[in-house]
Motif scaffolding. Sequence first.
Motif, PDB file in Angstrom:
ATOM      1  N   THR A 163       0.852  -1.075  -0.067  1.00 37.31           N
ATOM      2  CA  THR A 163       0.041   0.163  -0.115  1.00 37.31           C
ATOM      3  C   THR A 163       0.937   1.160   0.074  1.00 37.31           C
ATOM      4  N   GLN A 194       0.088   4.850   0.967  1.00 41.03           N
ATOM      5  CA  GLN A 194      -0.711   5.887   1.651  1.00 41.03           C
ATOM      6  C   GLN A 194      -2.480   5.702   0.921  1.00 41.03           C
ATOM      7  N   ASN A 195      -2.655   6.319  -0.014  1.00 44.31           N
ATOM      8  CA  ASN A 195      -3.947   6.313  -0.761  1.00 44.31           C
ATOM      9  C   ASN A 195      -4.264   5.546  -1.812  1.00 44.31           C
ATOM     10  N   MET A 237      -7.345   6.473   3.183  1.00 44.74           N
ATOM     11  CA  MET A 237      -6.101   5.899   3.304  1.00 44.74           C
ATOM     12  C   MET A 237      -5.970   4.601   4.001  1.00 44.74           C
ATOM     13  N   ARG A 285      -1.380  -0.254   6.183  1.00 47.02           N
ATOM     14  CA  ARG A 285      -0.287  -1.020   5.816  1.00 47.02           C
ATOM     15  C   ARG A 285      -0.306  -2.279   6.026  1.00 47.02           C
ATOM     16  N   SER A 345       3.294  17.239   2.858  1.00 52.25           N
ATOM     17  CA  SER A 345       3.376  15.796   3.559  1.00 52.25           C
ATOM     18  C   SER A 345       3.093  14.956   2.310  1.00 52.25           C
ATOM     19  N   GLY A 346       3.573  13.631   2.509  1.00 52.24           N
ATOM     20  CA  GLY A 346       3.559  12.505   1.511  1.00 52.24           C
ATOM     21  C   GLY A 346       4.893  12.289   0.731  1.00 52.24           C
ATOM     22  N   GLU A 369       8.139  10.437  -0.334  1.00 51.60           N
ATOM     23  CA  GLU A 369       8.422   9.135  -0.212  1.00 51.60           C
ATOM     24  C   GLU A 369       9.756   8.874  -0.813  1.00 51.60           C
TER      25      GLU A 369
END
Length: 562
Positions: A262, A264-265, A307, A310, A374-375, A377
Amino acid sequence: MEPQDLQRQPLGGAAEVQMCQAIFPSHANHLGELSAGQLLKWIDTTACLAAEKHAGVSCVTASMDDIQFEETARVGQMINIKAKVIRAFNTSMEIGIKVIVQDTFSRIQKLVSVAFSTFVAKPVGEEKVRLKPVTLLTEQDQVEHDLASERRKVRLQQEDTFQSLMRESSRFDDVICDQEDGMVSTGDTWVQSIELVLPPHANHHGNTFGGQIMAWMETVANISASRLCGSHPILKSVDMFKFRGPSTVGDRLVFNAIVNNTFQNCVEVGVRVEAYNCDEWSKGQGRHINSAFLIYYAIDDNEEVIMFPRVKPISKDDVRRYRGAIARKRIRLGRKYVISHKEDIPLCVHWDASNQAYLSHSNVDALKGLAAKSGWEVTSAVGKIKMHTLEESDVLSVWVEKQVERPANLAFDLLSDFTKRPQWDPHYLSCEVIDLVSDDDTIYYITCPKVSGSKPIDLVVLVSRRKPVKDSNTYVVAVKSVTLASVPPSPQYNRSEITRAGFLIQAVDSSSCTVSYMIQISSSTLPYFAGNLGGWSRSIEETAASCIQFIEKTTIGRFINK
């Protein structure tokens, strides 16, 4: 128009086919939306007919990749699918597919999907098929023709790139071991289904229709994703359907789907298909005929994106698939340029000396705003260099983080002087001062080398410097494109644009610092990053290493006595 006139209407240009369908309840899911499986059937049929129109012989699907879903079509609307042979190679062709939905009453049209598929011409008897080249009639045809070659290179080297990224991922910190509340075992998302291939499932060659196989695969993948999110997943994109071999009427097809990872979204689901004839079925010896990786998202009752929790890989295969999903995500990022080649709407502002304070302030704020998002990676981490990416709708940003063994003020002075940048950055051929506006603001004219056979690019940018203010230890070097009447676009270059970019330099101690370079990618700058994002180039890491060396080779004494 008389019936005889209708018969004379061409089906389209060379190797171009259109399909128009009304969406009925039998084509839709429980929400009244056109099911992804049904759309995949129509796409595959239309692409196959375009391929056969060009080849003049029967063709079969080799792969379908980079299917992006932008809009949802509903019962009562009309779907129009256009498939066109973009380029023919020796025995294979790339087909470009575009899907439009039209509302019956308002007649408003929206883009539903764009996809590319590869078809192979089937030889007739012993005779070897050699496809004729595609006739290029317009400048856009030439652009698409060139991009098809780039996409083919990416496909051919994808396996090597994937394996390289898998080896690299083993050097990452083992984030899999991080425990979080609410983690779901990947085994809980496993789904298996079986289908018996009947005559209605066969194509005009007598093999199982590729579109039908893709539809069945989407069904089991959707169920797998739903077990993770507890909602109705929506197909966002398909990484690739790869056809490894045929199946025929009477075969039993076994579908296995599982969530790989996964992000996040969104979630990646892997599907594997094995075919068995009667003898193979009794012996348990199947043929691996297809694999695919599908990406889903989901929304709640308020139409907010969910969201995903995990996943927790348990077995060695789970871990391999978990890391593989990370590698494929990085490759997908790198393919953005060679897949779509979208042109940006010019956004850069006209330089106005009377508005200098505002333009300088907004330049710095834009870079700080990008850093605060944010977000982000991590996509690679080697030695002193770490690369991050951030995806927001169609906007991609890159952050390259470097650890430097020199004071922050030294790094700031060196990196804010763009005339020195060609000394360490091979992406900059020249950098000339156009206007020394103030101690904090300078306008530069920059030229860059060409990539992928295109013209080289040039830029006019405002560079704004800021030393740390109270309660901060961050130096800022912000970059933004501006327009100047004195530096008009040149026919020798493609005028490029930087929306927001620059360096953030933070002191670690008195003798070392962290240098972060951030940039929001545009269509003209993406070619310089695409290979790195996709994993088949190391030019950005090499440039970052060169930057570190450039700063560290400058001694404190030279800096003070300068």
